[in-house]
Design a protein around this motif. Structure first.
Motif, PDB file in Angstrom:
ATOM      1  N   ASN A 183       0.847  -1.181   0.000  1.00 50.30           N
ATOM      2  CA  ASN A 183       0.000   0.000   0.000  1.00 50.30           C
ATOM      3  C   ASN A 183       0.882   1.230   0.000  1.00 50.30           C
ATOM      4  O   ASN A 183       1.976   1.226   0.554  1.00 50.30           O
ATOM      5  CB  ASN A 183      -0.906   0.000   1.234  1.00 50.30           C
ATOM      6  N   GLY A 184       0.406   2.279  -0.609  1.00 50.97           N
ATOM      7  CA  GLY A 184       1.137   3.536  -0.639  1.00 50.97           C
ATOM      8  C   GLY A 184       0.167   4.680  -0.738  1.00 50.97           C
ATOM      9  O   GLY A 184      -1.045   4.494  -0.840  1.00 50.97           O
ATOM     10  N   ALA A 185       0.696   5.883  -0.724  1.00 53.26           N
ATOM     11  CA  ALA A 185      -0.129   7.073  -0.840  1.00 53.26           C
ATOM     12  C   ALA A 185       0.598   8.076  -1.723  1.00 53.26           C
ATOM     13  O   ALA A 185       1.826   8.119  -1.760  1.00 53.26           O
ATOM     14  CB  ALA A 185      -0.397   7.677   0.537  1.00 53.26           C
ATOM     15  N   ALA A 186      -0.170   8.872  -2.416  1.00 48.84           N
ATOM     16  CA  ALA A 186       0.375   9.937  -3.251  1.00 48.84           C
ATOM     17  C   ALA A 186      -0.498  11.168  -3.099  1.00 48.84           C
ATOM     18  O   ALA A 186      -1.727  11.058  -3.017  1.00 48.84           O
ATOM     19  CB  ALA A 186       0.415   9.506  -4.713  1.00 48.84           C
ATOM     20  N   ALA A 187       0.123  12.313  -3.052  1.00 48.78           N
ATOM     21  CA  ALA A 187      -0.605  13.577  -3.077  1.00 48.78           C
ATOM     22  C   ALA A 187      -0.555  14.071  -4.518  1.00 48.78           C
ATOM     23  O   ALA A 187       0.522  14.122  -5.118  1.00 48.78           O
ATOM     24  CB  ALA A 187       0.051  14.586  -2.139  1.00 48.78           C
ATOM     25  N   ILE A 217      -8.857   9.123  -1.261  1.00 47.63           N
ATOM     26  CA  ILE A 217      -8.988   9.185   0.191  1.00 47.63           C
ATOM     27  C   ILE A 217      -9.604  10.503   0.653  1.00 47.63           C
ATOM     28  O   ILE A 217     -10.429  10.538   1.556  1.00 47.63           O
ATOM     29  CB  ILE A 217      -7.615   8.967   0.862  1.00 47.63           C
ATOM     30  N   GLY A 218      -9.200  11.575   0.044  1.00 48.92           N
ATOM     31  CA  GLY A 218      -9.714  12.880   0.426  1.00 48.92           C
ATOM     32  C   GLY A 218      -9.352  13.909  -0.614  1.00 48.92           C
ATOM     33  O   GLY A 218      -8.601  13.624  -1.551  1.00 48.92           O
ATOM     34  N   GLY A 219      -9.864  15.096  -0.438  1.00 50.48           N
ATOM     35  CA  GLY A 219      -9.577  16.185  -1.349  1.00 50.48           C
ATOM     36  C   GLY A 219      -9.672  17.518  -0.632  1.00 50.48           C
ATOM     37  O   GLY A 219     -10.748  18.120  -0.599  1.00 50.48           O
ATOM     38  N   VAL A 229      -0.591   5.252   7.740  1.00 51.73           N
ATOM     39  CA  VAL A 229       0.867   5.303   7.842  1.00 51.73           C
ATOM     40  C   VAL A 229       1.492   5.842   6.549  1.00 51.73           C
ATOM     41  O   VAL A 229       2.278   6.789   6.597  1.00 51.73           O
ATOM     42  CB  VAL A 229       1.442   3.934   8.270  1.00 51.73           C
ATOM     43  N   PRO A 230       1.135   5.311   5.363  1.00 47.92           N
ATOM     44  CA  PRO A 230       1.698   5.922   4.155  1.00 47.92           C
ATOM     45  C   PRO A 230       1.169   7.333   3.893  1.00 47.92           C
ATOM     46  O   PRO A 230       1.898   8.196   3.404  1.00 47.92           O
ATOM     47  CB  PRO A 230       1.293   4.982   3.021  1.00 47.92           C
ATOM     48  N   LEU A 231      -0.090   7.590   4.240  1.00 50.17           N
ATOM     49  CA  LEU A 231      -0.647   8.928   4.050  1.00 50.17           C
ATOM     50  C   LEU A 231       0.106   9.949   4.900  1.00 50.17           C
ATOM     51  O   LEU A 231       0.343  11.086   4.459  1.00 50.17           O
ATOM     52  CB  LEU A 231      -2.140   8.930   4.384  1.00 50.17           C
ATOM     53  N   ALA A 232       0.514   9.557   6.099  1.00 48.99           N
ATOM     54  CA  ALA A 232       1.269  10.449   6.978  1.00 48.99           C
ATOM     55  C   ALA A 232       2.633  10.806   6.392  1.00 48.99           C
ATOM     56  O   ALA A 232       3.216  11.833   6.750  1.00 48.99           O
ATOM     57  CB  ALA A 232       1.432   9.823   8.354  1.00 48.99           C
ATOM     58  N   GLU A 233       3.144   9.980   5.476  1.00 53.05           N
ATOM     59  CA  GLU A 233       4.422  10.291   4.832  1.00 53.05           C
ATOM     60  C   GLU A 233       4.281  11.399   3.797  1.00 53.05           C
ATOM     61  O   GLU A 233       5.229  12.132   3.545  1.00 53.05           O
ATOM     62  CB  GLU A 233       5.006   9.042   4.181  1.00 53.05           C
ATOM     63  N   LEU A 253      -9.078  16.579  12.763  1.00 53.50           N
ATOM     64  CA  LEU A 253      -7.752  16.119  13.162  1.00 53.50           C
ATOM     65  C   LEU A 253      -6.851  15.990  11.938  1.00 53.50           C
ATOM     66  O   LEU A 253      -7.334  15.701  10.842  1.00 53.50           O
ATOM     67  CB  LEU A 253      -7.848  14.757  13.854  1.00 53.50           C
ATOM     68  N   THR A 254      -5.550  16.156  12.143  1.00 55.41           N
ATOM     69  CA  THR A 254      -4.608  15.929  11.056  1.00 55.41           C
ATOM     70  C   THR A 254      -4.365  14.426  10.898  1.00 55.41           C
ATOM     71  O   THR A 254      -4.679  13.630  11.801  1.00 55.41           O
ATOM     72  CB  THR A 254      -3.251  16.608  11.330  1.00 55.41           C
ATOM     73  N   VAL A 255      -3.809  14.057   9.765  1.00 58.87           N
ATOM     74  CA  VAL A 255      -3.454  12.648   9.539  1.00 58.87           C
ATOM     75  C   VAL A 255      -2.517  12.177  10.641  1.00 58.87           C
ATOM     76  O   VAL A 255      -2.680  11.075  11.174  1.00 58.87           O
ATOM     77  CB  VAL A 255      -2.816  12.463   8.144  1.00 58.87           C
ATOM     78  N   ARG A 256      -1.561  13.005  11.008  1.00 57.65           N
ATOM     79  CA  ARG A 256      -0.613  12.642  12.073  1.00 57.65           C
ATOM     80  C   ARG A 256      -1.365  12.352  13.376  1.00 57.65           C
ATOM     81  O   ARG A 256      -1.082  11.377  14.067  1.00 57.65           O
ATOM     82  CB  ARG A 256       0.394  13.770  12.266  1.00 57.65           C
TER      83      ARG A 256
END
Length: 136
Positions: free
Chosen positions: A9-13, A52-54, A99-103, A115-118
């Motif tokens: 799993n990963g995340a990208a902005a 996930i969000g926008g 966890v990947p989103l927090a990166e 709340l923030t992702v962190r």
């Protein structure tokens, strides 16, 4: 455990001029190009791209999004939402998302939780975070 085979799993902005619905449709086209075909909800798949969000966007509206977030676990698999729900209703519960989103977006603030992702990730059970294996 119990959720099927291991996965990466990963995340990208990303920035896009597309609407959220059009961006999700584009993600689904990429999935299809990679060999994913949707037969039933939550089946094993070769690829799963989620929106996930926008920013501070809440879809279709605050009441509906909050209702899907609060849906009892026993009812979650019955049927998918009939329309795009943002932020993703389960994101605050899933270490493999947070966890990947927090990166990539640690300071993104969930528009319903405030709340923030962190901060959301810090609320996760330690065992769930420890069960993740980072890739180098």
């Amino acid at each position: 455990p119990g959720a099927g085979p291991d996965f990466v799993n990963g995340a990208a902005a990303v920035e896009s001029g597309l609407s959220a619905a059009d961006l999700l449709a584009t993600l689904h086209d990429v999935e299809k190009d990679l060999g994913r075909f949707r037969h039933r909800r939550w089946e094993p798949r070769v690829c799963d791209l989620d929106l996930i969000g926008g920013g501070d966007l809440v879809l279709p509206d605050r009441e509906t999004a909050a209702r899907w977030m609060a849906l009892p676990e026993a009812e979650r698999g019955a049927s998918p939402p009939p329309e795009l729900v943002l932020p993703h209703p389960r994101l605050a519960e899933r270490a493999f998302v947070l966890v990947p989103l927090a990166e990539v977006a640690p300071d993104w603030r969930h528009p319903l939780l405030g709340l923030t992702v962190r901060e959301i990730a810090a609320r996760l059970p330690e065992a769930e975070v420890a069960a993740l294996t980072p890739l180098d």
